[in-house]
Design a protein around this motif. Structure first.
Motif, mmCIF file in Angstrom:
data_model
loop_
_atom_site.group_PDB
_atom_site.id
_atom_site.type_symbol
_atom_site.label_atom_id
_atom_site.label_comp_id
_atom_site.label_asym_id
_atom_site.label_seq_id
_atom_site.Cartn_x
_atom_site.Cartn_y
_atom_site.Cartn_z
ATOM 1 N N HIS A 93 0.930 -1.135 -0.105
ATOM 2 C CA HIS A 93 0.041 -0.190 -0.119
ATOM 3 C C HIS A 93 0.948 1.297 0.018
ATOM 4 C CE1 HIS A 93 1.228 -0.058 4.207
ATOM 5 N NE2 HIS A 93 0.216 -1.038 4.309
ATOM 6 N N ILE A 117 -5.438 -2.158 -7.810
ATOM 7 C CA ILE A 117 -5.960 -2.015 -6.532
ATOM 8 C C ILE A 117 -7.283 -2.863 -6.265
ATOM 9 C CG2 ILE A 117 -6.451 0.000 -4.914
ATOM 10 C CD1 ILE A 117 -5.605 1.940 -7.054
ATOM 11 N N THR A 119 -8.508 -3.121 -2.382
ATOM 12 C CA THR A 119 -9.251 -2.822 -1.067
ATOM 13 C C THR A 119 -8.823 -1.262 -0.749
ATOM 14 O OG1 THR A 119 -7.563 -3.827 0.448
ATOM 15 C CG2 THR A 119 -9.349 -5.143 -0.491
ATOM 16 N N LYS A 120 -9.743 -0.857 0.006
ATOM 17 C CA LYS A 120 -9.518 0.626 0.745
ATOM 18 C C LYS A 120 -10.075 0.705 2.098
ATOM 19 C CE LYS A 120 -10.867 5.261 0.130
ATOM 20 N NZ LYS A 120 -11.667 6.122 -0.859
ATOM 21 N N ASP A 222 -9.709 11.657 4.342
ATOM 22 C CA ASP A 222 -10.114 11.126 2.955
ATOM 23 C C ASP A 222 -11.234 12.344 2.711
ATOM 24 O OD1 ASP A 222 -10.609 10.110 0.436
ATOM 25 O OD2 ASP A 222 -10.937 8.054 1.086
ATOM 26 N N THR A 248 -4.802 1.962 0.299
ATOM 27 C CA THR A 248 -5.381 1.145 -0.591
ATOM 28 C C THR A 248 -4.487 0.024 -0.926
ATOM 29 O OG1 THR A 248 -4.506 2.719 -2.316
ATOM 30 C CG2 THR A 248 -6.946 2.981 -1.536
ATOM 31 N N ASN A 249 -4.704 -1.139 -0.618
ATOM 32 C CA ASN A 249 -3.839 -2.264 -0.807
ATOM 33 C C ASN A 249 -3.887 -2.505 -2.447
ATOM 34 O OD1 ASN A 249 -4.276 -3.070 2.325
ATOM 35 N ND2 ASN A 249 -2.258 -3.854 1.281
ATOM 36 N N THR A 250 -2.786 -2.837 -3.114
ATOM 37 C CA THR A 250 -2.458 -3.148 -4.195
ATOM 38 C C THR A 250 -1.633 -4.236 -4.821
ATOM 39 O OG1 THR A 250 -2.602 -0.641 -4.558
ATOM 40 C CG2 THR A 250 -1.888 -1.785 -6.444
ATOM 41 N N PHE A 291 -12.214 -1.726 -3.750
ATOM 42 C CA PHE A 291 -11.955 -0.394 -4.400
ATOM 43 C C PHE A 291 -11.132 -1.000 -5.561
ATOM 44 C CE2 PHE A 291 -9.264 3.384 -4.644
ATOM 45 C CZ PHE A 291 -10.299 4.364 -4.595
#
Length: 317
Positions: A93, A117, A119-120, A222, A248-250, A291
């Motif tokens: 992230h 991407i 999750t958020k 945010d 945001t995990n990518t 996300f």
């Protein structure tokens, strides 16, 4: 001449057939996901949840490996040096941005082949429940009138350190900043113990304290409300538009990973993200939401985040 042409056409068709078959076969074996943090943390939990559904949709294993060190830089470097065959991928992230712009590591997100991407989840500014403020704007105004009276418990580096930058820009020198060497658990302990007055936290770390009335949320980092704490004010609604630090995990592949492999990977992840059971479990275990972004949408989002982190680093360095 005719026979040569026929042979050439057949060769091309055979090549296309083999390529098509190779596309359809992905994944042929287990995919390894490298998580830069310890088992049991938010990144690890979400990676293992995805692995559970990966098997549901592919019949193959997704192996989660935890590689800890240097705020994720050790894991990132390992993946950079891995063969770009689609079977090793980094789950990372915005820490990659914090590390780079604070000089912790020389690895940029653009060194990888970004896949998607997934999750958020939110980060927040929190205070004790008995604090005299209802939001971050009120806290900043109070601190301006009473310089150095209140203590901001920043991280010693990384995201939790950079998140102070927009507050410093809004009220230069108003807070007494105390870096905390630990993570969220240490910052929460310092907050509840009265050693600091305001701290940045991951929502997932703070939820139980919010629910039991020990902590209040002064701002969601945010411009959109968080669905799990919908009544909490956003930073943007308080005029702090640069306090935008969602997590945001990518998925990042090694450089030069073929586009066709990335596309096949993304198709599977998109199915997982759309699965209602996955969404339910994601909310339960990580207080996160889907996300999903790929291609230009992914690139534009990460470029926007990079600008936020670069500016923040210039303020706090």
């Amino acid at each position: 001449m005719t026979r040569r042409l026929v042979f050439l056409v057949l060769s091309v068709l055979l090549t296309l057939l083999l390529v098509t078959l190779s596309f359809a076969a992905y994944p042929e074996r287990p995919v390894t996901v490298v998580v830069p943090y310890s088992a049991g943390g938010a990144s690890d939990i979400t990676a293992r949840l995805i692995a559970e559904f990966w098997k549901k949709y592919t019949g193959k294993e997704m192996i989660v490996t935890n590689v800890v060190g240097a705020e994720g830089a050790v894991a990132a470097r390992q993946v950079l040096q891995t063969k770009p065959d689609g079977y090793t991928v980094l789950w990372y992230h915005q820490a990659v941005l914090g590390n780079y712009y604070l000089g912790v590591a020389d690895i940029k997100w653009t060194n990888f082949t970004p896949a998607c991407i997934v999750t958020k989840t939110s980060r927040i500014t929190a205070a004790r429940a008995d604090a005299p403020w209802n939001n971050l704007k009120e806290a900043i105004e109070d601190a301006k009138k009473n310089p150095k009276k209140y203590v901001y418990g920043a991280g010693a580096g990384g995201i939790a350190y950079l998140e102070y930058a927009p507050i410093e820009m809004a009220a230069p020198g108003a807070f007494r900043v105390v870096p905390n060497e630990g993570g969220d658990a240490q910052r929460i302990a310092a907050l509840l113990g009265g050693h600091v007055d305001i701290v940045p936290l991951a929502l997932v770390s703070a939820v139980q304290y919010i629910k039991n009335g020990q902590i209040k949320v002064l701002a969601v980092h945010d411009d959109q409300p968080d669905p799990f704490i919908p009544n909490a004010p956003t930073a943007a609604s308080q005029g702090l538009r640069s306090l935008k630090f969602p997590m945001t995990n990518t998925f990042f592949f090694p450089p030069r990973t073929p586009a066709n492999i990335v596309n096949e990977f993304n198709k599977i992840i998109e199915k997982i993200v759309a699965d209602s059971e996955f969404q339910k479990k994601l909310a339960e275990v990580a207080y996160a939401v889907p996300f999903f972004k790929t291609g230009n949408d992914l690139l534009n989002f990460w470029r926007e985040q990079e600008a936020v982190y670069m500016k923040a680093a210039q303020v706090v360095k």
